[in-house]
Design a protein around this motif. Sequence first.
Motif, PDB file in Angstrom:
ATOM      1  N   ALA A  81       0.833  -1.212   0.000  1.00 55.10           N
ATOM      2  CA  ALA A  81       0.000   0.000   0.000  1.00 55.10           C
ATOM      3  C   ALA A  81       0.867   1.261   0.000  1.00 55.10           C
ATOM      4  CB  ALA A  81      -0.938  -0.008   1.207  1.00 55.10           C
ATOM      5  N   TRP A  82       2.014   1.220   0.694  1.00 55.00           N
ATOM      6  CA  TRP A  82       2.954   2.334   0.735  1.00 55.00           C
ATOM      7  C   TRP A  82       3.367   2.753  -0.671  1.00 55.00           C
ATOM      8  CZ3 TRP A  82       5.441   5.608   4.051  1.00 55.00           C
ATOM      9  CH2 TRP A  82       6.669   6.120   3.679  1.00 55.00           C
ATOM     10  N   GLU A  87      -4.769  -1.247  -6.777  1.00 59.78           N
ATOM     11  CA  GLU A  87      -5.597  -2.011  -7.704  1.00 59.78           C
ATOM     12  C   GLU A  87      -5.103  -3.451  -7.763  1.00 59.78           C
ATOM     13  OE1 GLU A  87      -6.136  -0.175 -11.534  1.00 59.78           O
ATOM     14  OE2 GLU A  87      -5.739   1.788 -10.663  1.00 59.78           O
ATOM     15  N   THR A  88      -6.006  -4.372  -8.060  1.00 58.11           N
ATOM     16  CA  THR A  88      -5.625  -5.781  -8.121  1.00 58.11           C
ATOM     17  C   THR A  88      -5.361  -6.223  -9.563  1.00 58.11           C
ATOM     18  OG1 THR A  88      -7.952  -6.407  -8.130  1.00 58.11           O
ATOM     19  CG2 THR A  88      -6.821  -6.420  -5.992  1.00 58.11           C
ATOM     20  N   THR A  89      -4.529  -5.461 -10.258  1.00 56.01           N
ATOM     21  CA  THR A  89      -4.137  -5.836 -11.617  1.00 56.01           C
ATOM     22  C   THR A  89      -3.112  -6.972 -11.541  1.00 56.01           C
ATOM     23  OG1 THR A  89      -2.313  -4.262 -11.672  1.00 56.01           O
ATOM     24  CG2 THR A  89      -4.466  -3.446 -12.416  1.00 56.01           C
ATOM     25  N   PRO A  90      -2.943  -7.730 -12.613  1.00 49.17           N
ATOM     26  CA  PRO A  90      -1.941  -8.815 -12.593  1.00 49.17           C
ATOM     27  C   PRO A  90      -0.535  -8.316 -12.241  1.00 49.17           C
ATOM     28  CG  PRO A  90      -3.397  -9.095 -14.474  1.00 49.17           C
ATOM     29  CD  PRO A  90      -3.745  -7.767 -13.848  1.00 49.17           C
ATOM     30  N   SER A  91      -0.121  -7.185 -12.788  1.00 43.99           N
ATOM     31  CA  SER A  91       1.231  -6.694 -12.481  1.00 43.99           C
ATOM     32  C   SER A  91       1.346  -6.280 -11.017  1.00 43.99           C
ATOM     33  CB  SER A  91       1.629  -5.540 -13.411  1.00 43.99           C
ATOM     34  OG  SER A  91       0.793  -4.429 -13.208  1.00 43.99           O
ATOM     35  N   ASN A  92       0.283  -5.721 -10.450  1.00 45.23           N
ATOM     36  CA  ASN A  92       0.316  -5.367  -9.029  1.00 45.23           C
ATOM     37  C   ASN A  92       0.332  -6.601  -8.146  1.00 45.23           C
ATOM     38  OD1 ASN A  92       0.469  -2.633  -9.400  1.00 45.23           O
ATOM     39  ND2 ASN A  92      -1.663  -2.211  -8.899  1.00 45.23           N
ATOM     40  N   MET A  93      -0.332  -7.673  -8.568  1.00 41.12           N
ATOM     41  CA  MET A  93      -0.316  -8.906  -7.778  1.00 41.12           C
ATOM     42  C   MET A  93       1.067  -9.561  -7.829  1.00 41.12           C
ATOM     43  SD  MET A  93      -3.194  -9.088  -6.244  1.00 41.12           S
ATOM     44  CE  MET A  93      -2.901  -7.342  -6.052  1.00 41.12           C
ATOM     45  N   ILE A  94       1.742  -9.452  -8.966  1.00 43.26           N
ATOM     46  CA  ILE A  94       3.126  -9.931  -9.054  1.00 43.26           C
ATOM     47  C   ILE A  94       3.999  -9.100  -8.119  1.00 43.26           C
ATOM     48  CG2 ILE A  94       5.156 -10.068 -10.570  1.00 43.26           C
ATOM     49  CD1 ILE A  94       3.153 -10.805 -12.843  1.00 43.26           C
ATOM     50  N   PHE A  95       3.783  -7.776  -8.128  1.00 46.92           N
ATOM     51  CA  PHE A  95       4.547  -6.892  -7.240  1.00 46.92           C
ATOM     52  C   PHE A  95       4.276  -7.238  -5.774  1.00 46.92           C
ATOM     53  CE2 PHE A  95       5.186  -2.752  -5.041  1.00 46.92           C
ATOM     54  CZ  PHE A  95       6.544  -2.657  -5.255  1.00 46.92           C
ATOM     55  N   LEU A  96       3.025  -7.563  -5.426  1.00 45.66           N
ATOM     56  CA  LEU A  96       2.701  -7.969  -4.059  1.00 45.66           C
ATOM     57  C   LEU A  96       3.473  -9.238  -3.689  1.00 45.66           C
ATOM     58  CD1 LEU A  96       1.129  -7.722  -1.404  1.00 45.66           C
ATOM     59  CD2 LEU A  96      -0.779  -8.916  -2.520  1.00 45.66           C
ATOM     60  N   PHE A 100       6.094  -9.546  -0.751  1.00 50.69           N
ATOM     61  CA  PHE A 100       5.978 -10.571   0.281  1.00 50.69           C
ATOM     62  C   PHE A 100       7.315 -11.289   0.480  1.00 50.69           C
ATOM     63  CE2 PHE A 100       5.285 -14.939   1.629  1.00 50.69           C
ATOM     64  CZ  PHE A 100       4.551 -14.747   2.782  1.00 50.69           C
ATOM     65  N   PHE A 101       7.928 -11.752  -0.617  1.00 52.06           N
ATOM     66  CA  PHE A 101       9.204 -12.451  -0.490  1.00 52.06           C
ATOM     67  C   PHE A 101      10.323 -11.503  -0.064  1.00 52.06           C
ATOM     68  CE2 PHE A 101       6.944 -15.646  -3.014  1.00 52.06           C
ATOM     69  CZ  PHE A 101       7.154 -16.738  -2.180  1.00 52.06           C
ATOM     70  N   GLY A 102      10.239 -10.237  -0.498  1.00 48.66           N
ATOM     71  CA  GLY A 102      11.205  -9.231  -0.038  1.00 48.66           C
ATOM     72  C   GLY A 102      11.080  -8.987   1.452  1.00 48.66           C
ATOM     73  N   THR A 103       9.852  -8.937   1.950  1.00 48.37           N
ATOM     74  CA  THR A 103       9.615  -8.759   3.380  1.00 48.37           C
ATOM     75  C   THR A 103      10.210  -9.922   4.165  1.00 48.37           C
ATOM     76  OG1 THR A 103       7.587  -7.495   2.987  1.00 48.37           O
ATOM     77  CG2 THR A 103       7.824  -8.525   5.158  1.00 48.37           C
TER      78      THR A 103
END
Length: 166
Positions: A81-82, A87-96, A100-103
């Motif tokens: 969110a930062w 939006e829940t676009t495919p590219s944003n879900m890949i970024f999420l 997640f793995f970066g976190t």
Amino acid sequence: MSLKGIYKNAIVPFAIYWLLPAVLIAGVYYVTIGKFPILLMFTVLAYGLLEEIGWRGFLQEQLKSLPKFTSIVIIAVLWFAWHLNLETTPSNMIFLGIIFFGTWGIGKVYSSTGSLLAVAGVHSLNNFFRNGLHETELTLIAILLVIWIGFIILYNRKYKTSVNPA
């Protein structure tokens, strides 16, 4: 958590997690583009440090009483969110997924080193490649991750044996 973390002084994490990637990435930029990205290097490293003061230095520390997976999910969603990816676009879900793995990965560096310089350097690795990942960038990332993970493992082994000699 401090700039130096488990290391005897801040020079070690500065050299391994900041100076090494800066020299390596600047050298590749110079060879491929013909100029040193000094301003980029400074801003990316400083921005990574400022973000990690909040994400690891404050938030991860505040959430340490929660189960690991829960704290990773909370930090990942807030970090997502930062970056204003609502939006829940495919590219944003890949970024999420990347977030997640970066976190998880940066959290492991945090718990292994306690060094803000170390987590900021690892965080900044992603920020260096804002124009996308290509073969050169993936190679640099792989090289740095192997060096960093190897350094953390070797340092922790040496540190544990020097603290608790057999």
